[in-house]
Motif scaffolding. Sequence first.
Motif, PDB file in Angstrom:
ATOM      1  N   THR A 148     -10.904   2.604  -7.864  1.00  0.00           N
ATOM      2  CA  THR A 148     -10.139   1.398  -8.195  1.00  0.00           C
ATOM      3  C   THR A 148      -8.748   1.397  -7.546  1.00  0.00           C
ATOM      4  N   LYS A 149      -8.294   2.565  -7.093  1.00  0.00           N
ATOM      5  CA  LYS A 149      -6.947   2.655  -6.516  1.00  0.00           C
ATOM      6  C   LYS A 149      -6.942   2.544  -4.997  1.00  0.00           C
ATOM      7  N   ILE A 150      -8.122   2.566  -4.384  1.00  0.00           N
ATOM      8  CA  ILE A 150      -8.194   2.547  -2.926  1.00  0.00           C
ATOM      9  C   ILE A 150      -7.662   1.241  -2.347  1.00  0.00           C
ATOM     10  N   LYS A 151      -8.164   0.103  -2.836  1.00  0.00           N
ATOM     11  CA  LYS A 151      -7.733  -1.188  -2.281  1.00  0.00           C
ATOM     12  C   LYS A 151      -6.240  -1.429  -2.473  1.00  0.00           C
ATOM     13  N   PRO A 152      -5.682  -1.188  -3.683  1.00  0.00           N
ATOM     14  CA  PRO A 152      -4.231  -1.356  -3.839  1.00  0.00           C
ATOM     15  C   PRO A 152      -3.408  -0.483  -2.886  1.00  0.00           C
ATOM     16  N   ARG A 153      -3.879   0.763  -2.645  1.00  0.00           N
ATOM     17  CA  ARG A 153      -3.153   1.635  -1.720  1.00  0.00           C
ATOM     18  C   ARG A 153      -3.235   1.104  -0.291  1.00  0.00           C
ATOM     19  N   LEU A 154      -4.394   0.587   0.115  1.00  0.00           N
ATOM     20  CA  LEU A 154      -4.530   0.004   1.454  1.00  0.00           C
ATOM     21  C   LEU A 154      -3.559  -1.167   1.614  1.00  0.00           C
ATOM     22  N   GLU A 155      -3.433  -1.974   0.575  1.00  0.00           N
ATOM     23  CA  GLU A 155      -2.517  -3.113   0.620  1.00  0.00           C
ATOM     24  C   GLU A 155      -1.070  -2.645   0.751  1.00  0.00           C
ATOM     25  N   GLU A 156      -0.714  -1.579   0.032  1.00  0.00           N
ATOM     26  CA  GLU A 156       0.648  -1.044   0.105  1.00  0.00           C
ATOM     27  C   GLU A 156       0.943  -0.502   1.509  1.00  0.00           C
ATOM     28  N   ILE A 157      -0.026   0.243   2.066  1.00  0.00           N
ATOM     29  CA  ILE A 157       0.169   0.826   3.407  1.00  0.00           C
ATOM     30  C   ILE A 157       0.252  -0.275   4.468  1.00  0.00           C
ATOM     31  N   SER A 158      -0.579  -1.309   4.336  1.00  0.00           N
ATOM     32  CA  SER A 158      -0.561  -2.396   5.320  1.00  0.00           C
ATOM     33  C   SER A 158       0.788  -3.122   5.296  1.00  0.00           C
ATOM     34  N   ARG A 159       1.344  -3.296   4.097  1.00  0.00           N
ATOM     35  CA  ARG A 159       2.670  -3.929   3.999  1.00  0.00           C
ATOM     36  C   ARG A 159       3.737  -3.019   4.603  1.00  0.00           C
ATOM     37  N   PHE A 160       3.628  -1.732   4.308  1.00  0.00           N
ATOM     38  CA  PHE A 160       4.594  -0.746   4.792  1.00  0.00           C
ATOM     39  C   PHE A 160       4.643  -0.735   6.322  1.00  0.00           C
ATOM     40  N   LEU A 161       3.462  -0.767   6.941  1.00  0.00           N
ATOM     41  CA  LEU A 161       3.380  -0.689   8.399  1.00  0.00           C
ATOM     42  C   LEU A 161       3.342  -2.055   9.082  1.00  0.00           C
ATOM     43  N   LYS A 162       3.363  -3.109   8.252  1.00  0.00           N
ATOM     44  CA  LYS A 162       3.380  -4.497   8.758  1.00  0.00           C
ATOM     45  C   LYS A 162       2.159  -4.795   9.631  1.00  0.00           C
ATOM     46  N   VAL A 163       1.001  -4.413   9.120  1.00  0.00           N
ATOM     47  CA  VAL A 163      -0.257  -4.728   9.793  1.00  0.00           C
ATOM     48  C   VAL A 163      -1.165  -5.451   8.799  1.00  0.00           C
ATOM     49  N   GLY A 164      -2.146  -6.160   9.321  1.00  0.00           N
ATOM     50  CA  GLY A 164      -3.087  -6.868   8.454  1.00  0.00           C
ATOM     51  C   GLY A 164      -3.992  -5.897   7.718  1.00  0.00           C
ATOM     52  N   ILE A 165      -4.363  -6.220   6.498  1.00  0.00           N
ATOM     53  CA  ILE A 165      -5.234  -5.361   5.698  1.00  0.00           C
ATOM     54  C   ILE A 165      -6.575  -5.145   6.397  1.00  0.00           C
ATOM     55  N   ALA A 166      -7.010  -6.126   7.189  1.00  0.00           N
ATOM     56  CA  ALA A 166      -8.293  -6.003   7.907  1.00  0.00           C
ATOM     57  C   ALA A 166      -8.234  -4.935   8.993  1.00  0.00           C
ATOM     58  N   ASP A 167      -7.018  -4.553   9.406  1.00  0.00           N
ATOM     59  CA  ASP A 167      -6.845  -3.538  10.449  1.00  0.00           C
ATOM     60  C   ASP A 167      -6.768  -2.124   9.880  1.00  0.00           C
ATOM     61  N   LEU A 168      -7.025  -1.993   8.584  1.00  0.00           N
ATOM     62  CA  LEU A 168      -6.913  -0.705   7.907  1.00  0.00           C
ATOM     63  C   LEU A 168      -8.258  -0.329   7.282  1.00  0.00           C
TER      64      LEU A 168
END
Length: 198
Positions: A148-168
């Motif tokens: 359950t924590k995987i998707k929220p972490r991907l969203e946090e990392i994508s924001r941090f690196l300024k990339v789209g969530i689809a690129d992660l």
Amino acid sequence: MKITKAEFITSVANEKNFLVTDKPIIAVAGKSNVGKSSLINMLANKKKLAKTSVTPGRTRLINYFDFGEFYLADLPGYGFAKVSKEEKKKWGKLMESFLSTQKIRLLLSLVDIRHDPTKDDVMMVNYLYHYAIPFCLVATKADKLAKTKIKPRLEEISRFLKVGIADLTATSSQTGLGKDKLLEIISNAIYLPEEIEE
């Protein structure tokens, strides 16, 4: 894509020995101990193709592997504190030379899903954007988190690196999570027609 062949070719320490080939090159980069070797072994379906180590900073050379339809280049891990400044400079120069001279179809840029990206991770992504190198962000060690924590972490990392969530892409070398998705991404990269050089 199905990998039926994967074997180690050579290690190189300087640009004079970079592989000259018409085969597509897929590169793997990330900080020390992020799980590059484990990811390579997962993609290859071989447990000991790339040597894993509990000691960060083991990969000091560029290691080439033949995956049949493409070559995979494992780049030196960056950001490890317990090496000399001279050694870090040497690694950095080797990586920069590789990224600026080799025809890379895709670079898999690895980050640890459990932690925020480091300054070195941010620098790598900015470098890839600057030089227009196609890349995919891979968040490793997803088995260390609750599902359950995987998707929220991907969203946090994508924001941090300024990339789209689809690129992660979240991966786990322990469970095989993300393997099929990565192979599909690699397949799309190596079968894209090369741009016509002007």
